[in-house]
Design an enzyme around this catalytic site. Sequence first.
Site: not given
Length: 457
Positions: A262, A398, A276, A329
């Site tokens: 992101h 993640e 995040e 992430h």
Amino acid sequence: MFSTQAGAATFSDVGDTHRAKDEIYYLATGKIANGEKDGHFYPDRQVTRAEAAAMIGRTLQLNGNQVNTDFSDVGSNNFASGYIEEAAKKKIITGYNDGTFKPEKPVARGEMAIMISRAFGYGATTINGAAKQLMDKGISSGTADGSFGTSLPIIRSDFSVFLARSINAEMRMDGEQPDFSTVKYVNADALNMRKGPSTLFDPVTQIPQNGQVKVAYMIGKWAYVQYNQSVGFVHSDFLSDSQVDQSSSNIAGKTIVIDPGHGSPDTGASGYGLLEKDVVLDTGLRVKGYLSQTPFNVLMTRETDKKIELSDRVTFAREHNADIFVSIHANSYKGDSSGTETYYYSAAYHNPNVDASTALATYIQHRLLDFWHLPDRGVRNGDFHVIRENTMPAVLTELGFIDYKSDNDKLKSPYWRQEAAKAIYLGILDYYYHYKNYNDVLPLYDLLQAQPSTKWY
Ligand SMILES: [Zn+2]
């Protein structure tokens, strides 16, 4: 000679004409000595035993994480408790017979001399012996009456002067010259020699692989060395007794791409006020912090909060001939899921490195379970652009669920993000060690005083 580094702190009470300016700013550059929140250094304040332990501990890069110690008066709430515990274990400092440490007690000059002698291996066994060493080495002069003043308290500016001179012989007064006599060879690709014993100090020069250096002494794991006309500090992990057979160096210059997901305006997942994009960038930078101390070449797809297309992340890794690609992430799902999972991509007609990607994901996942302690959601096949379209082993981890309270607590904590970074770093090493059979990653575990994992894959 010692200009203040760009970005280093300035203290309103340590100006250009202060007699200890060079030494105080040298230590501040290495975050060995810090000022107070009000911007003052308080150079004339007496040094407490806790402060002395912290400054010596930071110099030696001991683990400063606050802990409960064996001393009855130093609990984990004491800012220096980690350093006190570690320095006591190494017998640099000692407590009192009644089991206390007396962290707030001012340090006397003689005590300081003993601490410095023990911390830097001078070998003195008495206060007078230690005091004489400091004077002989040009680290300290005596007091006005010609004695060392062993029982006098020491103020922060004087402590800073003695500590800086102990670290860096270039700052000493006339005295015994350091003996650059131990020959070593650089085993990394291009090793930075720095002005001080940590990566916070600016490079002086770069030394090529197999460059011959002469070591005078050690400050923790950093060696004070001479190379051609330059003197400075290099990390001892990258020095060997003999030259590297260059055909056997597998990792030097291999590129690792770290990809924090992101970036503005794409915030990624969010929860409890946390975004995040911010936590994965910070974690990625911490991973880079470790890898940049190794012969690997580490690159990041972003180091700031900015938008990058998924396709550009892949192009970046390909164009830099990345050896592996690690995307970071954080998850979210209705606020009711928790845990860590790491993905690889399993259809070989896209990314052909299915087996290597699976191995890399497996090692990173196992280390995250060890260091980060969230539930195990497994090593999984996932169809994500950055791991599907890449052409090198590529994984996506993640870390946890940002919208789940216990996971969020970890994601928002700098301490825990550092633990996650350690895990990712060690997972990468495990992959190269076990899967690629590269023995030259072994010394890189020393950075975290760790060992290779079990062979998971
Ligand atoms: Zn994401």
